[in-house]
Design an enzyme around this catalytic site. Structure first.
Site, PDB file in Angstrom:
ATOM      1  CB  CYS A   2      -1.005   0.215   0.996  1.00 41.15           C
ATOM      2  SG  CYS A   2      -1.983  -1.264   1.425  1.00 41.15           S
ATOM      3  NE  ARG A  27       4.604   1.942  -0.542  1.00 42.72           N
ATOM      4  CZ  ARG A  27       5.603   1.559   0.312  1.00 42.72           C
ATOM      5  NH1 ARG A  27       6.759   1.678  -0.450  1.00 42.72           N
ATOM      6  NH2 ARG A  27       5.542   0.947   1.225  1.00 42.72           N
ATOM      7  CD1 TRP A  76      -0.880  -6.034  -3.574  1.00 44.81           C
ATOM      8  CD2 TRP A  76      -0.738  -6.641  -1.554  1.00 44.81           C
ATOM      9  NE1 TRP A  76      -0.533  -7.368  -3.600  1.00 44.81           N
ATOM     10  CE2 TRP A  76      -0.285  -7.612  -2.337  1.00 44.81           C
ATOM     11  CE3 TRP A  76      -0.614  -6.831  -0.084  1.00 44.81           C
ATOM     12  CZ2 TRP A  76       0.055  -9.082  -1.920  1.00 44.81           C
ATOM     13  CZ3 TRP A  76      -0.315  -8.155   0.345  1.00 44.81           C
ATOM     14  CH2 TRP A  76       0.023  -9.169  -0.513  1.00 44.81           C
ATOM     15  CG  ASN A 101       2.278   0.627   3.968  1.00 46.54           C
ATOM     16  OD1 ASN A 101       1.991  -0.586   3.653  1.00 46.54           O
ATOM     17  ND2 ASN A 101       3.579   0.968   3.698  1.00 46.54           N
ATOM     18  N   GLY A 102       0.206  -1.465   6.025  1.00 49.70           N
ATOM     19  CA  GLY A 102       0.916  -2.337   7.021  1.00 49.70           C
ATOM     20  C   GLY A 102      -0.420  -3.087   7.459  1.00 49.70           C
ATOM     21  CD  GLU A 483      15.278 -12.646 -11.756  1.00 49.01           C
ATOM     22  OE1 GLU A 483      15.028 -13.206 -10.636  1.00 49.01           O
ATOM     23  OE2 GLU A 483      14.778 -11.636 -12.177  1.00 49.01           O
ATOM     24  CE  LYS A 487      11.424 -10.443 -13.068  1.00 49.98           C
ATOM     25  NZ  LYS A 487      12.457 -10.476 -12.274  1.00 49.98           N
ATOM     26  CD  GLU A 490       8.016 -10.934 -11.177  1.00 48.49           C
ATOM     27  OE1 GLU A 490       7.285 -10.272 -10.356  1.00 48.49           O
ATOM     28  OE2 GLU A 490       9.292 -10.828 -11.588  1.00 48.49           O
ATOM     29  CG  HIS A 506      17.124 -37.220 -10.835  1.00 49.13           C
ATOM     30  ND1 HIS A 506      17.549 -38.537 -10.640  1.00 49.13           N
ATOM     31  CD2 HIS A 506      18.300 -36.575 -10.887  1.00 49.13           C
ATOM     32  CE1 HIS A 506      18.797 -38.700 -10.431  1.00 49.13           C
ATOM     33  NE2 HIS A 506      19.282 -37.480 -11.108  1.00 49.13           N
ATOM     34  CE  LYS A 605      10.394  -2.520  -8.203  1.00 39.49           C
ATOM     35  NZ  LYS A 605      10.895  -3.679  -8.711  1.00 39.49           N
TER      36      LYS A 605
HETATM   37  C1  F6R Z   1      10.425 -10.153  -8.935  1.00 34.97           C
HETATM   38  C2  F6R Z   1      10.406  -9.266  -7.819  1.00 34.97           C
HETATM   39  C3  F6R Z   1      10.503  -9.736  -6.241  1.00 34.97           C
HETATM   40  C4  F6R Z   1      11.416  -9.072  -5.257  1.00 34.97           C
HETATM   41  C5  F6R Z   1      11.079  -9.491  -4.084  1.00 34.97           C
HETATM   42  C6  F6R Z   1      12.121  -8.894  -3.048  1.00 34.97           C
HETATM   43  O1  F6R Z   1      10.753  -9.472  -9.932  1.00 34.97           O
HETATM   44  O2  F6R Z   1      10.613  -8.211  -8.154  1.00 34.97           O
HETATM   45  O3  F6R Z   1      10.541 -11.220  -6.454  1.00 34.97           O
HETATM   46  O4  F6R Z   1      12.577  -9.242  -6.020  1.00 34.97           O
HETATM   47  O5  F6R Z   1       9.885  -8.854  -3.658  1.00 34.97           O
HETATM   48  O6  F6R Z   1      12.152  -7.217  -3.112  1.00 34.97           O
HETATM   49  P1  F6R Z   1      13.157  -6.368  -2.828  1.00 34.97           P
HETATM   50  O7  F6R Z   1      14.417  -6.514  -3.519  1.00 34.97           O
HETATM   51  O8  F6R Z   1      12.632  -5.126  -2.724  1.00 34.97           O
HETATM   52  O9  F6R Z   1      13.576  -6.729  -1.109  1.00 34.97           O
END
Ligand code: F6R
Length: 610
Positions: A2, A27, A76, A101-102, A483, A487, A490, A506, A605
């Protein structure tokens, strides 16, 4: 998660709140809303489920809204679905409005108590208990600020709050416990927000609040106190953030912009940190040399993409004789750590506000880990402030929810750390000058790899109608496969799993058929012959392979095997270079599928809830 923002000004705050929400939407984007005091004793509150555009439509349908004091929120969802009723601000008694937020962990208990006092709830959120508590305490005789202090004392959890009282225009009270909150200072105006970027169009002067701070904001005066009412001094800071760095420019999505900024982000992260022959230890902090001298082991803690950067670093650090463990932050706290002596805890985080990582760092300190280093992209974030040593990645603001340039710059930081750690052990013959040269050449290799976009765009078509994909690699490139799979899932919602190629036989080989695209990361490293055999095993079973290789891999396209050649680089930095085509692949699959690339469903994010 949020985002919250508040403003007191001598002009209409509505455009300021909407602009701030736009910058905070990363956020959370399940719903948004604001409350503005339009005359003493009267709010206009508008809320809308869905992205900010829905709130803007509601504003346009409601005609002129004008007021000098207001708060706003982008959500969120945690407690209660993303409906209008559950959207913030929440109001109690028609005069107190609050954004949060929280999470309030003891909200059920407080809700029952408030219901017993005759309070009726309008939403399913945990936040609504806070606003009702404040209103109740005011009805029972406390002033606005005292009612907030008394209410906060009964709350469990981590949160940041913005609160206004319709009877007191020109005043906002903010409170921080766990979740980020900053105060902005403008000309005849003052603000409250979850981050600096939200206010960058209004001011460059900020105060970063600390946990436990309560700020009383009036246009002309800002006072910060603790829960007991003691006045606190907090330094004012100037942000050098460039407002354009948070603009989309001529790109379609922030993710696209950020992928293409990676060469520059790497140059910016290296600048001032290296000479031609030496990594400057001070870039990790003044005490770095002294701490590194004592360091015998490294424990990396991070989440998601940042965790994948940690997995790559383990190969680098162990190669120079530095024992290293890597763990997901949310799991680190469930284990005992019996031997933390002389172990440096390295946390990795783009935002510096990921609650799992912050909690794990606190736990590491309790367990007696000797020292901590944060590798982070956001100055003044909680992680930065809670760590002894800090290395700031200079990726610039990362707005797209899917992390790209932050990951690549974390890898650069970890490579610099490896070079510094290698000095401790002369047996492991890392040539510092040579390693620095490789890093200096990295931006050019990234630019060259970005030129593969048209070829990757074509390949992305093959994923558009697929439900699943496999990613395969060996050794240091296995975390890059992880990774790449993250990507893809998500942002394009294609279910993707990464496997260490040796594990294929396996179990997962059973999944392979003509409907399962298999992506492989195949640079010409020590594992290439074994990886080629795995590629053949997939082909023999009708699987369709897309292989990212370098020109020395000696693999060429044939039936069911498409090879894309990536620039040849030294094996140490090749994980960084091979990340780029996988980001582009995910981006183009998502583009074809028409998903909301910068704001994928259900995500945010900055993950500030456990
Ligand atoms: C994926 C992504 C998340 C963040 C994770 C940690 O693309 O962005 O998996 O990497 O939420 O976030 P930070 O790096 O801000 O601690």
């Amino acid at each position: 998660m949020c985002g919250i923002i508040g403003a007191v000004s001598d002009s209409n705050v509505l455009p300021i709140l909407l602009d701030g929400l736009k910058r905070l939407e990363y956020r959370g984007y399940d719903s948004s809303g604001f409350a503005i005091i339009v005359e003493p004793g009267k709010f206009i509150r508008l809320r809308a489920p869905g992205k900010l555009i829905e709130l803007e439509r509601t504003v346009n349908a409601n005609g002129n809204i004008d007021g000098f004091t207001g708060i706003a929120h982008t959500r969120w969802a945690t407690h209660g679905p993303p409906t209008e009723q559950n959207a913030h601000p929440h109001i109690s008694g028609g005069r107190i409005a609050l954004v949060c937020n929280g999470i309030v962990e003891n909200h059920e208990e407080l809700r029952s108590w408030l219901i017993d006092q005759g309070i009726q709830f309008q939403s399913e959120t945990d936040t609504e208990v806070i606003v009702n508590l404040i209103q109740l305490h005011m009805e029972r005789g406390l002033d606005f600020l005292s009612a907030i202090r008394t209410s906060i004392q009964t709350l469990k959890g981590a949160f940041a709050l913005g609160i206004v009282n319709a009877d007191e225009p020109g005043r906002i009270i903010g409170a921080r416990r766990g979740s980020p909150l900053i105060v902005g200072i403008g000309e005849n105006s003052a603000y409250l927000a979850s981050d600096i970027a939200a206010l960058i169009a209004q001011t460059r002067k900020f105060i970063v609040l600390e946990n436990g701070d309560i700020v009383d904001i009036k246009q002309e005066e800002i006072q910060i106190t603790n829960l007991d009412g003691h006045v606190l001094n907090r330094d004012m800071q100037f942000s050098d953030m460039n407002p354009q760095s948070v603009e989309l420019g001529n790109r379609r999505h922030y993710m696209e912009k950020e992928i293409f900024e990676q060469g520059q982000a790497v140059s910016d992260t290296l600048e001032g940190r290296i000479t031609t022959s030496r990594v400057l230890d001070e870039c990790f902090g003044i005490e770095a040399r002294q701490i590194f001298d004592k360091t015998e082991r490294i424990q990396i803690i991070a989440c998601g993409t940042s965790y994948h950067a940690g997995l790559v670093a383990r190969y680098w650090l162990e190669d120079v004789g530095m024992p290293c463990q890597v763990e997901i932050a949310s799991e680190f706290i469930y284990r005992n750590h019996p031997t933390p002596k002389n172990c440096l805890v390295v946390t990795l985080s783009q935002s510096g506000e990921t609650i799992d990582t912050l909690t794990a760092l606190d736990y590491a300190k309790q367990c007696g880990y000797s020292h901590s280093l944060a590798i982070c992209n956001v100055p003044d974030s909680s992680l930065v402030r809670n760590s002894e040593l800090v290395f700031m990645t200079h990726a610039g603001p990362e707005i797209g929810v899917a992390s790209t340039k932050a990951f690549v710059t974390q890898l650069v930081a970890l490579r610099l750390l490896t070079i510094v750690m290698a000095r401790k052990n002369s047996l492991h013959n890392l040539n510092e000058t040579e390693s620095i040269r490789e890093l200096r050449e990295l931006p050019a290799s990234i630019e060259a790899t970005l030129n593969l976009e048209p070829a990757i765009q074509k390949i992305a078509q093959q994923f558009a109608d697929k439900q699943h994909a496999l990613f395969l690699a060996r050794g240091i490139h296995f975390p890059i496969a992880l990774e790449g799979a993250l990507k893809l899932k998500e942002i394009s919602y294609v279910h993707a799993e990464a496997y260490a190629a040796g594990e294929l036989k396996h179990g997962p080989l059973a999944l392979v058929d003509r409907n399962m695209p298999v992506v492989s990361v195949a640079p010409n490293d020590a594992q290439i012959d074994k990886l080629k055999s795995n590629i053949e095993e997939v082909r023999a079973r009708g699987g369709k392979l897309i292989v990212f290789a370098d020109s020395e891999t000696r693999l060429s396209s044939r039936e069911n095997l498409q090879v894309i050649h990536v620039a040849s680089v030294e094996s140490t930095i090749s994980p960084i270079v091979f990340t780029i085509p996988l980001q582009l692949l995910a981006y183009h699959v998502a583009l074809i599928k028409g998903t909301d690339i910068d704001k994928p469903r259900n995500l945010a994010k900055s993950v500030t809830v456990e």
